[in-house]
Design a protein around this motif. Structure first.
Motif, PDB file in Angstrom:
ATOM      1  N   TYR A 440       0.840  -1.196   0.000  1.00  0.00           N
ATOM      2  CA  TYR A 440       0.000   0.000   0.000  1.00  0.00           C
ATOM      3  C   TYR A 440       0.883   1.256   0.000  1.00  0.00           C
ATOM      4  O   TYR A 440       0.534   2.252   0.616  1.00  0.00           O
ATOM      5  N   THR A 441       2.002   1.194  -0.683  1.00  0.00           N
ATOM      6  CA  THR A 441       2.907   2.343  -0.670  1.00  0.00           C
ATOM      7  C   THR A 441       3.788   2.342  -1.913  1.00  0.00           C
ATOM      8  O   THR A 441       4.059   1.283  -2.496  1.00  0.00           O
ATOM      9  N   PHE A 442       4.222   3.543  -2.299  1.00  0.00           N
ATOM     10  CA  PHE A 442       5.196   3.695  -3.379  1.00  0.00           C
ATOM     11  C   PHE A 442       6.578   4.032  -2.823  1.00  0.00           C
ATOM     12  O   PHE A 442       7.515   4.258  -3.584  1.00  0.00           O
ATOM     13  N   LEU A 443       6.697   4.075  -1.499  1.00  0.00           N
ATOM     14  CA  LEU A 443       7.984   4.359  -0.871  1.00  0.00           C
ATOM     15  C   LEU A 443       8.854   3.097  -0.834  1.00  0.00           C
ATOM     16  O   LEU A 443       8.375   2.025  -0.450  1.00  0.00           O
ATOM     17  N   ASN A 444      10.111   3.253  -1.205  1.00  0.00           N
ATOM     18  CA  ASN A 444      11.042   2.133  -1.077  1.00  0.00           C
ATOM     19  C   ASN A 444      11.494   1.960   0.366  1.00  0.00           C
ATOM     20  O   ASN A 444      11.786   0.848   0.813  1.00  0.00           O
ATOM     21  N   SER A 445      11.577   3.081   1.095  1.00  0.00           N
ATOM     22  CA  SER A 445      11.965   3.058   2.507  1.00  0.00           C
ATOM     23  C   SER A 445      11.553   4.388   3.115  1.00  0.00           C
ATOM     24  O   SER A 445      11.238   5.340   2.389  1.00  0.00           O
ATOM     25  N   SER A 446      11.580   4.473   4.415  1.00  0.00           N
ATOM     26  CA  SER A 446      11.212   5.727   5.066  1.00  0.00           C
ATOM     27  C   SER A 446      12.198   6.834   4.726  1.00  0.00           C
ATOM     28  O   SER A 446      11.823   8.015   4.644  1.00  0.00           O
ATOM     29  N   SER A 447      13.456   6.478   4.503  1.00  0.00           N
ATOM     30  CA  SER A 447      14.454   7.502   4.168  1.00  0.00           C
ATOM     31  C   SER A 447      14.216   8.104   2.798  1.00  0.00           C
ATOM     32  O   SER A 447      14.641   9.233   2.524  1.00  0.00           O
ATOM     33  N   SER A 448      13.530   7.370   1.921  1.00  0.00           N
ATOM     34  CA  SER A 448      13.273   7.905   0.575  1.00  0.00           C
ATOM     35  C   SER A 448      12.305   9.083   0.617  1.00  0.00           C
ATOM     36  O   SER A 448      12.266   9.899  -0.297  1.00  0.00           O
ATOM     37  N   PHE A 449      11.520   9.180   1.693  1.00  0.00           N
ATOM     38  CA  PHE A 449      10.625  10.335   1.836  1.00  0.00           C
ATOM     39  C   PHE A 449      11.435  11.615   1.990  1.00  0.00           C
ATOM     40  O   PHE A 449      11.236  12.589   1.251  1.00  0.00           O
ATOM     41  N   GLN A 450      12.355  11.644   2.962  1.00  0.00           N
ATOM     42  CA  GLN A 450      13.149  12.848   3.180  1.00  0.00           C
ATOM     43  C   GLN A 450      14.043  13.157   1.988  1.00  0.00           C
ATOM     44  O   GLN A 450      14.268  14.324   1.655  1.00  0.00           O
ATOM     45  N   SER A 451      14.536  12.127   1.341  1.00  0.00           N
ATOM     46  CA  SER A 451      15.354  12.330   0.146  1.00  0.00           C
ATOM     47  C   SER A 451      14.540  13.017  -0.952  1.00  0.00           C
ATOM     48  O   SER A 451      15.031  13.924  -1.647  1.00  0.00           O
ATOM     49  N   ALA A 452      13.274  12.607  -1.100  1.00  0.00           N
ATOM     50  CA  ALA A 452      12.404  13.210  -2.112  1.00  0.00           C
ATOM     51  C   ALA A 452      12.098  14.662  -1.781  1.00  0.00           C
ATOM     52  O   ALA A 452      12.017  15.516  -2.679  1.00  0.00           O
ATOM     53  N   VAL A 453      11.922  14.973  -0.506  1.00  0.00           N
ATOM     54  CA  VAL A 453      11.677  16.361  -0.098  1.00  0.00           C
ATOM     55  C   VAL A 453      12.899  17.219  -0.402  1.00  0.00           C
ATOM     56  O   VAL A 453      12.778  18.350  -0.894  1.00  0.00           O
ATOM     57  N   SER A 454      14.077  16.697  -0.140  1.00  0.00           N
ATOM     58  CA  SER A 454      15.310  17.435  -0.455  1.00  0.00           C
ATOM     59  C   SER A 454      15.421  17.702  -1.955  1.00  0.00           C
ATOM     60  O   SER A 454      15.855  18.780  -2.371  1.00  0.00           O
TER      61      SER A 454
END
Length: 472
Positions: A440-454
Motif C-alpha cells: 500500500y505504498t510507493f515508498l522504497n523506505s522511510s528515508s526515501s521520503f526525506q530524500s524526495a523532499v530534499s
C-alpha cells in the motif's frame, strides 16, 4: 490407398465440425469472461440518522474550511461489503489483467478507456456517516501501473449521490456541500507533496484550480479497517470549481482528450471535446472557433487582427499565465506533451474559453518521460501544439508570457517561500507517509521520503536559476 481416398470427404466434414465446435466453445468462454459484474444493492431500509443540513444537504454551501484544511492531516474511512469489494477487484482484473502482473502476455491491456465500476459504500469522517456513497477506483496509466505492480494504494472517485435512485434516503446527498471528490494516491511520488504543492502554486498565482488537502484512508472490506496510506483529496472541477470560482457554472465545460485536445489543424472531433455539462446541447462552436482561429493564416499576414479574434473567444491572459506557472513547476503530463489533463470553461462573464489545470502529480520534477517543455519551448512542434507554439511566436504574447514568468518566480513560486512550504508540509505528513505498509505504498523506505523532499527543494533553486537565465 483407394480406401484412404474414399475417406477424405468424411475426414473433411469431421474437421469442419471440430472447427465449428471449437469456435462455439471459444465464443461461450468469451461470453462467460465478459459476463457483466453486478453491483450488490442491498440494505435499502435504513434511517440516515447522521444527516444534517450542514453536513449532508445539497442546500449547504461548500465548506472549504472543513474539507480542505491546509495545515492538518484528516482521516477518511470507507466501509465496503465483502461482495462489492470483490466486484471492484474482478472489474479491475477485466480492465487491467491479473493483480500484480505487468502488462504483456497474461498481464492484461496496456490501457482501458472504461472507468472502473461504482459500488455503494459508507464513508465515515469525524464520527459522522455518509450513506451508500458511490466509490470507484480512478486513474489511467497510474491506475494501471499501480494495479499491475501489486499495489492496492489506488486512487478513488467519490460521488455522494451516485446511488440515490436505489436509496431514496440519500437524495442529493453531499459531503459538506461537495457532490464529487477525488482521492489521489500520490502515485510514484516519494514526497507525497507534488499534487498539493503544484496545485497550490496555480491557485496562489490567481488561476482557477482545485483545492487540495492531505487525508489518510482506511478501508474496511470485511476484515476490519486497513490502512491504505496518505492521500491527497482534490476538488472536482465539474463540481464546485466552476460553481465557486466563476460567477456561474452554466457555461460549457470541456475535458478534452485525444488528438482534438491538441487544437492542431484538422483535428476537430466533438467526441474528443468531452462535455462535462450541457451534454444535451450539441453546440461546440466555442471550441471549434478556437481551433479555427488559432490556426488561421492571418496570424502571419495580419497579427493584430489574429490576436483580436483570438482574444475575443479565448482568455489568452489566463493561458499565458498558466504556461508560465506550468513551465516553472515542470509538468510534462499535460498540453504540449500529452493530449489531456486540462479543462476549458466558457466563462459566462466573458464568453471566453478559460484554461483550468488538472492532475499535477507529475509536476515538480525534471526528466521523467523526456521531461517537461523548456521555458522557450525549443523542440516544440508549433503546428502540433498551436496554442503554445503560435502564441509564443507572436511578439505581443511572448512579452506577456515573459512578464508572467518573472511574476510567478518572484511570488507564487518564490524559491524561499516554496522551500519553507516543503519543510512545513513534510513535517505535517511525515509520520503518515513513512508508516505506510507494504503493498500500500510507493515508498522504497522511510528515508526515501526525506530524500524526495530534499530533491524538491533543490528543484525550486534550479527553477529560479532557469527563469533567471531565460529572462537574461
Amino acid at each position: 490407398m483407394k480406401y484412404f481416398k474414399d475417406l477424405i470427404p468424411y475426414i473433411f466434414i469431421l474437421l469442419i465440425i471440430f472447427s465449428c465446435s471449437s469456435k462455439a466453445a471459444t465464443e461461450i468462454e468469451e461470453e462467460e469472461e465478459e459476463e457483466e459484474i453486478v453491483v450488490v444493492v442491498d440494505d435499502t431500509d435504513f434511517d440516515p440518522i447522521d444527516w444534517t443540513d450542514a453536513t449532508h444537504s445539497k442546500s449547504a454551501d461548500p465548506n472549504f474550511d472543513e474539507v480542505f484544511e491546509d495545515n492538518t492531516v484528516k482521516r477518511l474511512d470507507f466501509v465496503i461489503s465483502e461482495e462489492n469489494w470483490q466486484n471492484m477487484l474482478d472489474d479491475m482484473t477485466s480492465l487491467y489483467g491479473t493483480f500484480g502482473v505487468g502488462s504483456g502476455p497474461g498481464g492484461g491491456s496496456t490501457f482501458s478507456d472504461e472507468d472502473p465500476i461504482f459500488v455503494p459504500g459508507q464513508v465515515f469522517y469525524e464520527g459522522i456517516e455518509w450513506y451508500k456513497v458511490g466509490l470507484r477506483f480512478k486513474g489511467n496509466s497510474s491506475l494501471q501501473s499501480s494495479w499491475q505492480s501489486g499495489i492496492l494504494k489506488l486512487s478513488f472517485k467519490l460521488d455522494f449521490d451516485e446511488f440515490e435512485d436505489d436509496y431514496p434516503q440519500i437524495n442529493n446527498q453531499r459531503f459538506y456541500g461537495f457532490k464529487k471528490l477525488s482521492l489521489k494516491n500520490n502515485y510514484d511520488d516519494s514526497s507525497m507533496l507534488r499534487e498539493k504543492v503544484a496545485t497550490d502554486v496555480f491557485r496562489n498565482a490567481g488561476l482557477a484550480a482545485s483545492h487540495t488537502a492531505f487525508y489518510t484512508l482506511y478501508v474496511d472490506h470485511g476484515d476490519g479497517p486497513q490502512y491504505f496510506g496518505l492521500y491527497t483529496l482534490v476538488e472536482e472541477v465539474d463540481d464546485t470549481v466552476t460553481e465557486t470560482q466563476f460567477s456561474s457554472d452554466e457555461g460549457n465545460l470541456y475535458k478534452p482528450d485525444g488528438d482534438a485536445a491538441s487544437f492542431a489543424s484538422g483535428t476537430f472531433d466533438e467526441d474528443e471535446y468531452v462535455k462535462k455539462n450541457n451534454e444535451d446541447d450539441a453546440d461546440f462552436t466555442d471550441v471549434q472557433s478556437l481551433l479555427s482561429i488559432i490556426n488561421d493564416g492571418s496570424r502571419t499576414t495580419d497579427p493584430a487582427t489574429w490576436r483580436a479574434n483570438l482574444d475575443a473567444i479565448f482568455d489568452t491572459e489566463v493561458f499565458l499565465k498558466y504556461l508560465a506557472v506550468n513551465g516553472i513547476v515542470q509538468n510534462w503530463d499535460t498540453y504540449g506533451r500529452m493530449t489531456h489533463n486540462y479543462f476549458l470553461y466558457n466563462n459566462p462573464d466573458t464568453n471566453k474559453l478559460t484554461w483550468i489545470p488538472w492532475d499535477n502529480n507529475e509536476a515538480l520534477q525534471t526528466g521523467k518521460m523526456g521531461g517537461a517543455l523548456s521555458l522557450n519551448f525549443s523542440g516544440l512542434s508549433s503546428s502540433q501544439w498551436p496554442l503554445i507554439g503560435y502564441m509564443y511566436q507572436d511578439d505581443v504574447y511572448k512579452e506577456k508570457y515573459d512578464a508572467y514568468l518573472e511574476e510567478v518566480i518572484n511570488d507564487a513560486f518564490n524559491e524561499t517561500t516554496i522551500q519553507e512550504l516543503y519543510t512545513s508540509y513534510a513535517a505535517l505528513i511525515e509520520e503518515f507517509a513513512t508508516s505506510e505498509v507494504s503493498g500500500y505504498t510507493f515508498l522504497n523506505s522511510s528515508s526515501s521520503f526525506q530524500s524526495a523532499v530534499s530533491t524538491l527543494k533543490s528543484h525550486a533553486t534550479s527553477r529560479k536559476n532557469a527563469v533567471d537565465a531565460y529572462l537574461n
